[in-house]
Design a protein around this motif. Structure first.
Motif, mmCIF file in Angstrom:
data_model
loop_
_atom_site.group_PDB
_atom_site.id
_atom_site.type_symbol
_atom_site.label_atom_id
_atom_site.label_comp_id
_atom_site.label_asym_id
_atom_site.label_seq_id
_atom_site.Cartn_x
_atom_site.Cartn_y
_atom_site.Cartn_z
ATOM 1 N N SER A 185 0.827 -1.208 0.000
ATOM 2 C CA SER A 185 0.000 0.000 0.000
ATOM 3 C C SER A 185 0.859 1.256 0.000
ATOM 4 C CB SER A 185 -0.919 0.006 1.221
ATOM 5 O OG SER A 185 -0.158 -0.058 2.426
ATOM 6 N N GLN A 186 1.980 1.216 0.723
ATOM 7 C CA GLN A 186 2.886 2.369 0.770
ATOM 8 C C GLN A 186 3.548 2.582 -0.589
ATOM 9 O OE1 GLN A 186 5.849 2.218 3.871
ATOM 10 N NE2 GLN A 186 7.101 3.773 2.899
ATOM 11 N N ARG A 187 3.962 1.501 -1.246
ATOM 12 C CA ARG A 187 4.583 1.621 -2.568
ATOM 13 C C ARG A 187 3.606 2.198 -3.580
ATOM 14 N NH1 ARG A 187 6.177 -4.256 -3.530
ATOM 15 N NH2 ARG A 187 5.408 -4.712 -1.441
ATOM 16 N N ASP A 188 2.369 1.700 -3.554
ATOM 17 C CA ASP A 188 1.360 2.173 -4.497
ATOM 18 C C ASP A 188 1.036 3.648 -4.268
ATOM 19 O OD1 ASP A 188 1.236 -0.313 -5.634
ATOM 20 O OD2 ASP A 188 -0.554 -0.951 -4.546
ATOM 21 N N GLU A 189 0.981 4.046 -3.013
ATOM 22 C CA GLU A 189 0.683 5.442 -2.690
ATOM 23 C C GLU A 189 1.761 6.371 -3.224
ATOM 24 O OE1 GLU A 189 -0.069 8.314 1.231
ATOM 25 O OE2 GLU A 189 0.424 6.187 1.486
ATOM 26 N N ARG A 190 3.019 6.003 -3.018
ATOM 27 C CA ARG A 190 4.132 6.847 -3.492
ATOM 28 C C ARG A 190 4.155 6.916 -5.014
ATOM 29 N NH1 ARG A 190 3.744 8.002 0.998
ATOM 30 N NH2 ARG A 190 5.314 7.994 2.647
ATOM 31 N N ARG A 191 3.888 5.807 -5.673
ATOM 32 C CA ARG A 191 3.880 5.803 -7.133
ATOM 33 C C ARG A 191 2.758 6.683 -7.671
ATOM 34 N NH1 ARG A 191 5.065 -0.656 -8.257
ATOM 35 N NH2 ARG A 191 7.295 -0.572 -7.783
ATOM 36 N N GLY A 192 1.591 6.627 -7.039
ATOM 37 C CA GLY A 192 0.488 7.481 -7.461
ATOM 38 C C GLY A 192 0.820 8.948 -7.303
ATOM 39 N N GLN A 193 1.491 9.295 -6.209
ATOM 40 C CA GLN A 193 1.886 10.691 -5.983
ATOM 41 C C GLN A 193 2.915 11.138 -7.018
ATOM 42 O OE1 GLN A 193 3.232 10.487 -1.922
ATOM 43 N NE2 GLN A 193 1.182 10.784 -1.075
ATOM 44 N N ASP B 61 1.270 11.937 -10.333
ATOM 45 C CA ASP B 61 0.485 13.183 -10.298
ATOM 46 C C ASP B 61 1.339 14.431 -10.091
ATOM 47 O OD1 ASP B 61 -1.786 11.651 -10.588
ATOM 48 O OD2 ASP B 61 -2.228 11.585 -8.437
ATOM 49 N N SER C 107 9.569 5.038 -5.024
ATOM 50 C CA SER C 107 8.854 4.329 -6.082
ATOM 51 C C SER C 107 9.789 3.444 -6.907
ATOM 52 C CB SER C 107 8.179 5.336 -7.028
ATOM 53 O OG SER C 107 7.273 6.153 -6.333
#
Length: 209
Positions: A97-105, A108, A130
């Motif tokens: 979840s932490q990896r996915d959050e950073r990649r999404g940021q 964007d 990421s």
């Protein structure tokens, strides 16, 4: 057969300031693995041997975990590739979840009026968390440039075409940004003076009336 520790690459690696990793709560696993990747790249260590050098820096709980991992592998199994080791390491120490959050940021992230220094700092933080979304220096440069404000992109693209580093691109964007701020200052000062003049004239008119 030449032992890894007898090779020139090992001697160069030992001269570099490699971090250690224990796997303790709160320890930055991303920072460790990315720092090690950069060090091993500098030392010219091939992908097939990188996991060996990384695990050499394990201590405490991380070292015990890795020993258990090796013991669970089948006899005669092929050595792990760097990508396989990286995936196992992340699965153990960095929540998905932490990896996915950073990649999404990172996807964007745009400058949108931020100072270049602030944008570059935000980019580097998210890029580090990421990895290996952008595994090459060239990829990081182009991703950074694509998020810059429009007026800063062209000079950076021209510099990149000549071959340069990530930090040189950041410096170029900051230089163009500073030049633009200096060019805009006289216009602002003229506008401020005009406003002050209008206020002064209105004040005089009010006094006369």
């Amino acid at each position: 057969m030449v032992r890894i520790r007898d090779t020139p690459a090992w001697r160069m690696y030992m001269r570099l300031a490699s971090p250690v990793f224990t796997g303790a709560p709160g320890e930055d696993a991303y920072k460790f693995i990315v720092s090690m990747h950069e060090i091993l790249h500098t030392a010219g260590i091939t992908d097939t041997l990188r996991f060996y050098y990384v695990t050499h820096r394990f201590r405490g709980g991380a070292k015990a975990w890795w020993r258990d991992n090796l013991a669970s592998r089948q006899a005669g199994a092929h050595p792990l590739t760097w990508e396989q080791f990286y995936g196992v390491f992340l699965a153990r120490y960095v929540p998905c979840s932490q990896r996915d959050e950073r990649r999404g940021q990172l996807f964007d992230l745009r400058q949108k009026g931020m100072l270049v220094a602030t944008y570059a700092l935000s980019f580097s933080y998210l890029d580090r968390h990421s990895y290996p979304l952008i595994p090459t220096e060239t990829g990081r440069i182009w991703w950074l440039i694509s998020g810059l404000d429009g007026s800063l992109q062209l000079p950076c693209v021209q510099l990149e075409d000549k071959g340069t580093s990530f930090q040189a691109i950041v410096d170029c964007a900051a230089t163009v940004e500073a030049a633009g701020a200096r060019a805009a200052r006289p216009q602002v000062e003229i506008l401020d003076a005009a406003i002050e003049g209008i206020i002064s004239i209105r004040g005089q008119s009010a006094t006369i009336l």
